[in-house]
Enzyme design. Structure first.
Site, mmCIF file in Angstrom:
data_model
loop_
_atom_site.group_PDB
_atom_site.id
_atom_site.type_symbol
_atom_site.label_atom_id
_atom_site.label_comp_id
_atom_site.label_asym_id
_atom_site.label_seq_id
_atom_site.Cartn_x
_atom_site.Cartn_y
_atom_site.Cartn_z
ATOM 1 N N ALA A 155 0.700 -1.215 -0.054
ATOM 2 C CA ALA A 155 -0.096 0.211 0.145
ATOM 3 C C ALA A 155 0.930 1.462 -0.035
ATOM 4 O O ALA A 155 1.934 1.363 -0.613
ATOM 5 C CB ALA A 155 -0.913 0.071 1.134
ATOM 6 N N CYS A 156 0.582 2.350 0.607
ATOM 7 C CA CYS A 156 1.273 3.500 0.821
ATOM 8 C C CYS A 156 2.674 3.561 1.107
ATOM 9 O O CYS A 156 3.520 4.347 1.035
ATOM 10 C CB CYS A 156 0.531 4.422 1.845
ATOM 11 N N SER A 157 3.218 2.469 1.659
ATOM 12 C CA SER A 157 4.415 2.177 2.358
ATOM 13 C C SER A 157 5.176 1.233 1.241
ATOM 14 O O SER A 157 6.465 0.969 1.602
ATOM 15 C CB SER A 157 4.566 1.203 3.761
#
Length: 373
Positions: A155-157
């Site tokens: 995801a966003c990481s």
């Protein structure tokens, strides 16, 4: 242990931008028509009227003023509210690979490298346009890179987790240099008809070259002196879209197949987690918080970043300490912290320290501590 650097970054910015004003006009036209179509049910109390959006609401909730997208006319059509992007033939380069190639060429130029210097390509992002073949292998082919490639999703990481994978590959000798790519078409998973989230996301692609310090030739080198990764399961940010959806036709097209989140819960839980993670990563690297010149934080929400900085510093961040790009790019998922790094690094002096930190669904948090060389 072999020392590793980021020797170049690249950025692809889509050709279209949507302002909050444009977005609000579209959303409110949709909401007003929906309310008119369901007026009897609303009056009877069996349906709830849709609340209108506003520029003031969006900016107060997020700090976002505009966002870039790969196509805007379809999004701004109240009868559609989804981009119009034609499918490409299998023998044409895919749209995400095309974005990645553009960003990669930018990063390679800054690193002073060519395709012949790269041994590994890693596409790390929130949403892949297909299950297989891997986008990374397609990009590898398009750039003429020998070696290997694979995709990953945290995801966003995804970008910070990708940097850690690249560091490990270089340190182990599996690769001389690694290309980490973050092509995000987040407009594809956004529910543009949801007032609470219709403004959050934008599209972009970032690229990072990671290689051994001893052989790097770039004038833009940052030594990676520490990395830490952490995940903890949470349903507060979720998207149920997947190939198993066809097993139950009743769920196809439902709202849970797009991005959804419990925003207040995410804010409450993730901000302290991110601040503590940064502190722990710095401590492990032998760095104290006051020594850090810059924080390149995930660009999801301005209020989150302000709070994380306050928790870290014990005060509000000064201009330049935690640069913001989400006002014009919005949340570009894994690309956000790297856009901030790409755009806000040139003024740093040799020896200056900085931290890239991403956080998002999972929950997932990744931290990378850098020293300017």
């Amino acid at each position: 242990m072999k020392q590793v650097v980021i020797s170049g970054t690249g950025l692809y910015t889509p050709p279209f931008s949507i302002s909050n004003e444009e977005l609000v006009v579209c959303f409110n036209a949709y909401a007003e028509k929906s309310n008119a179509d369901h007026a009897e049910a609303i009056a009877a109390g069996t349906a709830t009227a849709l609340e209108l959006s506003s520029v003031a609401f969006i900016e107060k909730a997020s700090g976002i003023k505009s966002r870039y997208v790969m196509e805007k006319e379809g999004i701004l059509d109240p009868a559609r509210m989804v981009s119009r992007i034609a499918e490409r033939a299998d023998d044409e380069i895919s749209i995400q690979a095309e974005m990645a190639v553009a960003a990669a060429r930018d990063a390679l130029a800054r690193a002073g490298r060519s395709a012949a210097d790269i041994d590994m390509v890693l596409v790390a992002c929130s949403n892949m346009q297909r299950a297989y073949p891997a986008l990374a292998v397609e990009v590898q082919d398009a750039l003429g890179i020998d070696g290997y490639g694979f995709d990953m999703n945290v995801a966003c990481s995804s970008a910070t987790f990708g940097i850690q994978q690249a560091v490990a590959a270089v340190q182990s000798g599996q690769a001389r240099a690694v290309l980490v790519l973050n092509p995000e078409i987040t407009s594809g998973h956004l529910n543009w008809r949801d007032r609470d989230s219709h403004f959050i996301f934008g599209d972009a692609c970032t690229a990072i070259v990671v290689e051994a310090k001893e052989t790097a030739v770039s004038a833009h080198k940052f030594e990676i002196i520490g990395t830490e990764l952490k995940t903890r399961f949470s349903n507060a940010i979720r998207n149920n879209f997947g190939f198993l959806n066809r097993f139950d036709e009743s769920g196809v097209g439902q709202a849970d197949k797009l991005f959804r989140q419990q925003g207040r819960k995410v804010f409450k839980e993730v901000c302290p987690m991110a601040a503590e993670m940064i502190k722990a990563t710095l401590a492990k690297a032998g760095v104290e918080v006051p020594q850090v010149r810059r924080y390149w934080l995930h660009q999801a929400n301005l209020n989150m970043n302000l709070l994380i900085a306050r928790l870290l510093l014990g005060r509000d961040a000064e201009p330049g300490e935690a640069p913001v790009i989400l006002d014009s790019y919005a949340n570009t998922s894994s690309a956000g912290s790297i856009i901030a790094f790409h755009k806000h690094q040139a003024d740093l002096a040799r020896g200056d320290l900085g931290v890239i930190c991403s956080f998002g669904a999972g929950y997932s948090i990744g931290c990378v501590v850098l020293r300017k060389l």
